[in-house]
Scaffold this motif. Structure first.
Motif, PDB file in Angstrom:
ATOM      1  N   TRP A 140      -6.716   7.549  -7.494  1.00 27.44           N
ATOM      2  CA  TRP A 140      -7.611   6.493  -7.988  1.00 27.44           C
ATOM      3  C   TRP A 140      -8.143   5.647  -6.831  1.00 27.44           C
ATOM      4  N   ILE A 141      -7.279   5.339  -5.861  1.00 24.45           N
ATOM      5  CA  ILE A 141      -7.719   4.522  -4.722  1.00 24.45           C
ATOM      6  C   ILE A 141      -8.751   5.277  -3.892  1.00 24.45           C
ATOM      7  N   THR A 142      -8.534   6.559  -3.691  1.00 21.23           N
ATOM      8  CA  THR A 142      -9.505   7.363  -2.939  1.00 21.23           C
ATOM      9  C   THR A 142     -10.849   7.391  -3.668  1.00 21.23           C
ATOM     10  N   GLN A 143     -10.808   7.529  -4.981  1.00 24.17           N
ATOM     11  CA  GLN A 143     -12.042   7.491  -5.772  1.00 24.17           C
ATOM     12  C   GLN A 143     -12.718   6.130  -5.674  1.00 24.17           C
ATOM     13  N   TYR A 144     -11.931   5.060  -5.765  1.00 22.39           N
ATOM     14  CA  TYR A 144     -12.469   3.695  -5.774  1.00 22.39           C
ATOM     15  C   TYR A 144     -13.096   3.341  -4.437  1.00 22.39           C
ATOM     16  N   THR A 145     -12.426   3.693  -3.354  1.00 24.27           N
ATOM     17  CA  THR A 145     -12.893   3.269  -2.027  1.00 24.27           C
ATOM     18  C   THR A 145     -13.873   4.259  -1.404  1.00 24.27           C
ATOM     19  N   GLY A 146     -13.740   5.521  -1.759  1.00 25.74           N
ATOM     20  CA  GLY A 146     -14.564   6.541  -1.118  1.00 25.74           C
ATOM     21  C   GLY A 146     -14.194   6.763   0.333  1.00 25.74           C
ATOM     22  N   LEU A 147     -12.994   6.313   0.702  1.00 28.01           N
ATOM     23  CA  LEU A 147     -12.561   6.390   2.095  1.00 28.01           C
ATOM     24  C   LEU A 147     -11.487   7.446   2.279  1.00 28.01           C
ATOM     25  N   ASN A 148     -11.287   7.824   3.529  1.00 29.82           N
ATOM     26  CA  ASN A 148     -10.194   8.721   3.895  1.00 29.82           C
ATOM     27  C   ASN A 148      -9.034   7.856   4.392  1.00 29.82           C
ATOM     28  N   ASN A 195       1.162  -4.656  -6.461  1.00 36.17           N
ATOM     29  CA  ASN A 195       2.054  -3.717  -7.127  1.00 36.17           C
ATOM     30  C   ASN A 195       1.263  -2.673  -7.886  1.00 36.17           C
ATOM     31  N   TYR A 196       1.967  -1.666  -8.372  1.00 32.55           N
ATOM     32  CA  TYR A 196       1.314  -0.530  -9.002  1.00 32.55           C
ATOM     33  C   TYR A 196       0.323  -0.960 -10.075  1.00 32.55           C
ATOM     34  N   GLY A 197       0.804  -1.739 -11.053  1.00 28.29           N
ATOM     35  CA  GLY A 197      -0.027  -2.101 -12.194  1.00 28.29           C
ATOM     36  C   GLY A 197      -1.230  -2.941 -11.818  1.00 28.29           C
ATOM     37  N   VAL A 198      -1.041  -3.886 -10.907  1.00 27.41           N
ATOM     38  CA  VAL A 198      -2.146  -4.733 -10.469  1.00 27.41           C
ATOM     39  C   VAL A 198      -3.185  -3.886  -9.736  1.00 27.41           C
ATOM     40  N   ALA A 199      -2.717  -2.970  -8.888  1.00 29.11           N
ATOM     41  CA  ALA A 199      -3.639  -2.097  -8.153  1.00 29.11           C
ATOM     42  C   ALA A 199      -4.422  -1.192  -9.104  1.00 29.11           C
ATOM     43  N   ILE A 200      -3.739  -0.656 -10.112  1.00 28.39           N
ATOM     44  CA  ILE A 200      -4.418   0.213 -11.076  1.00 28.39           C
ATOM     45  C   ILE A 200      -5.489  -0.566 -11.834  1.00 28.39           C
ATOM     46  N   SER A 201      -5.135  -1.757 -12.305  1.00 32.15           N
ATOM     47  CA  SER A 201      -6.112  -2.578 -13.030  1.00 32.15           C
ATOM     48  C   SER A 201      -7.297  -2.937 -12.142  1.00 32.15           C
ATOM     49  N   LYS A 202      -7.027  -3.153 -10.842  1.00 30.34           N
ATOM     50  CA  LYS A 202      -8.099  -3.474  -9.901  1.00 30.34           C
ATOM     51  C   LYS A 202      -9.082  -2.315  -9.781  1.00 30.34           C
ATOM     52  N   VAL A 203      -8.583  -1.113  -9.538  1.00 25.93           N
ATOM     53  CA  VAL A 203      -9.482   0.014  -9.315  1.00 25.93           C
ATOM     54  C   VAL A 203     -10.145   0.479 -10.614  1.00 25.93           C
ATOM     55  N   GLN A 204      -9.573   0.085 -11.764  1.00 29.53           N
ATOM     56  CA  GLN A 204     -10.192   0.419 -13.048  1.00 29.53           C
ATOM     57  C   GLN A 204     -11.157  -0.675 -13.505  1.00 29.53           C
ATOM     58  N   GLY A 205     -11.306  -1.728 -12.712  1.00 29.03           N
ATOM     59  CA  GLY A 205     -12.233  -2.797 -13.043  1.00 29.03           C
ATOM     60  C   GLY A 205     -11.753  -3.727 -14.133  1.00 29.03           C
ATOM     61  N   LEU A 206     -10.431  -3.799 -14.338  1.00 29.94           N
ATOM     62  CA  LEU A 206      -9.881  -4.567 -15.460  1.00 29.94           C
ATOM     63  C   LEU A 206      -8.894  -5.645 -15.025  1.00 29.94           C
ATOM     64  N   LEU A 207      -8.844  -5.937 -13.722  1.00 28.99           N
ATOM     65  CA  LEU A 207      -7.836  -6.884 -13.251  1.00 28.99           C
ATOM     66  C   LEU A 207      -8.016  -8.259 -13.869  1.00 28.99           C
ATOM     67  N   ASN A 208      -9.233  -8.764 -13.932  1.00 26.79           N
ATOM     68  CA  ASN A 208      -9.448 -10.084 -14.519  1.00 26.79           C
ATOM     69  C   ASN A 208      -8.955 -10.157 -15.960  1.00 26.79           C
TER      70      ASN A 208
END
Length: 402
Positions: A321-329, A379-392
């Motif tokens: 998910w992070i690779t998809q979100y950032t588009g970075l290596n 943490n895992y859950g916060v990072a997942i919500s961030k990359v899914q656009g749902l952290l707020n």
């Protein structure tokens, strides 16, 4: 089914000091039973040994009997390293001094405990064999260190030592940190969304889910448990709106689509971020996901060791998910159990699991060590919500976000 308290909710008390100072005997005296091997031969205790005890009125505690920090040779150095790992998750430490009293060696231990910000006291053991205890008591008093003269063999001072340990326990062991009960009221309905995937343990729920359900019951609220594909029908057939929907982070995107905006929603992992650590720091740390660069290395920290499955959350899904979100290596390095790297500065970001197998002190110490070294941590859950656009949305129930 085990009736033992989970490791992550136990008070951890570690006895440290040189070999043959009487650490094992002192644990036996405190617990009132022969649970640690005692010998006159220095170095009898090798690896740190955990001893469980009900330390009333606080509740379950784990005493760690560590190898002497003056151990020798290549094997001795490994034992010392193992003992230091225990210190990293210690709530309260006891520096045990034997016949030698407080020497430069014990003072080094004291400085290390102060650096780690671990509450500690000094137990001047074998008082029956010493006549010069007063000088050590005076030095401790001058340094602002609580010290007690005890005899593990005779029992003198052991009761006072036990009472001092209880008084030194962190506040969260006197007053339970908040999990979910402050977010709901008596009679409220709470829907818990629990996906059953390859990583789900067979025949049981994972610990954060069990803890949340128990907290809902303690709040005299009603907890409903459903899988993600049953959520939409459940909400449509409920007689009233739930006060809160709590989902596993892996299903947060799917669940958010089924939960109307007016219904508060969060994740089990976000609740654990607050319960075990510092939610604000972990939310702020997630901002680093927007500032990564090609070639950066991310530390993935797991509090427990487990068999990796094909869709492992920490080793497969989050990196994807992070690779998809950032588009970075970017690179990912993984640490499991009680291992945590010394060279934190090499990481652009640390992402930690919920820490259900760590006590709060150990989790906070990891967070603070990352802060001290200038490494953002989430943490895992916060990072997942961030990359899914749902952290707020998932932090809104805590009065955070926009």
């Amino acid at each position: 089914m085990s009736v033992k308290a989970p490791k992550g909710v136990r008070l951890v008390i570690t006895l440290t000091g040189r070999r043959n100072a009487g650490k094992s005997s002192l644990i036996n005296a405190i617990c009132g039973e022969e649970i640690a091997i005692v010998s006159e031969i220095p170095g009898t205790t090798t690896d740190p040994v955990a001893r469980h005890h009900e330390l009333l009125p606080l509740g379950p505690a784990t005493f760690y009997d560590t190898a002497g920090l003056d151990d020798e040779g290549p094997l001795g150095e490994l034992r010392i390293q193992a003992a230091r790992k225990v210190l990293f998750r210690t709530d309260v430490a006891v520096v045990v001094a034997g016949e030698e009293g407080i020497t430069a060696y014990e003072k080094e231990i004291i400085e290390e405990l102060r650096r780690l910000d671990i509450s500690f006291l000094v137990a001047l053991n074998k008082k029956d064999l010493r006549k010069d205890v007063e000088a050590d008591l005076y030095w401790c008093n001058d340094q602002g260190i609580q010290a007690l003269s005890v005899s593990a063999q005779g029992g003198d001072g052991v009761r006072e030592l036990k009472e001092a340990l209880i008084a030194m326990a962190p506040e969260e062991f006197r007053q339970e940190p908040l999990l979910v009960r402050d977010l709901v009221n008596e009679g409220d309905w709470v829907v818990c969304v629990v996906p059953i995937d390859l990583a789900a343990p067979k025949g049981r729920l994972i610990l954060p889910q069990v803890m949340v359900l128990r907290d809902i019951l303690d709040a005299d609220a009603v907890g409903l448990v459903v899988k993600e594909r049953e959520l939409e029908a459940t909400l449509a057939n409920m007689g009233k709106k739930p006060a809160l929907v709590i989902t596993d982070s892996q299903a947060v995107l799917e669940v958010a689509a089924d939960v109307p905006d007016e219904i508060p929603m969060t994740t089990f992992s976000t609740l654990m971020a607050r319960y075990k650590g510092d939610l604000k720091i972990l939310v702020d740390g997630a901002d680093m996901l927007d500032n990564l660069k090609d070639g950066d290395t991310i530390l993935m920290g797991e509090a427990c060791s487990h068999h990796q499955v094909d869709d492992d959350i920490g080793r497969v899904k989050i990196p994807h998910w992070i690779t998809q979100y950032t588009g970075l290596n970017v690179n990912f390095e993984f640490y499991a159990g009680h291992d945590f790297p010394e060279n934190l500065e090499k990481y652009a970001l640390a992402i930690h699991c919920g820490g259900c197998m760590l006590n709060r002190t150990a989790m906070l110490r990891r967070i603070r060590e990352c802060q001290r070294r200038g490494v953002p941590i989430t943490n895992y859950g916060v990072a997942i919500s961030k990359v899914q656009g749902l952290l707020n949305r998932v932090i809104k129930p805590f009065g955070m976000g926009t």
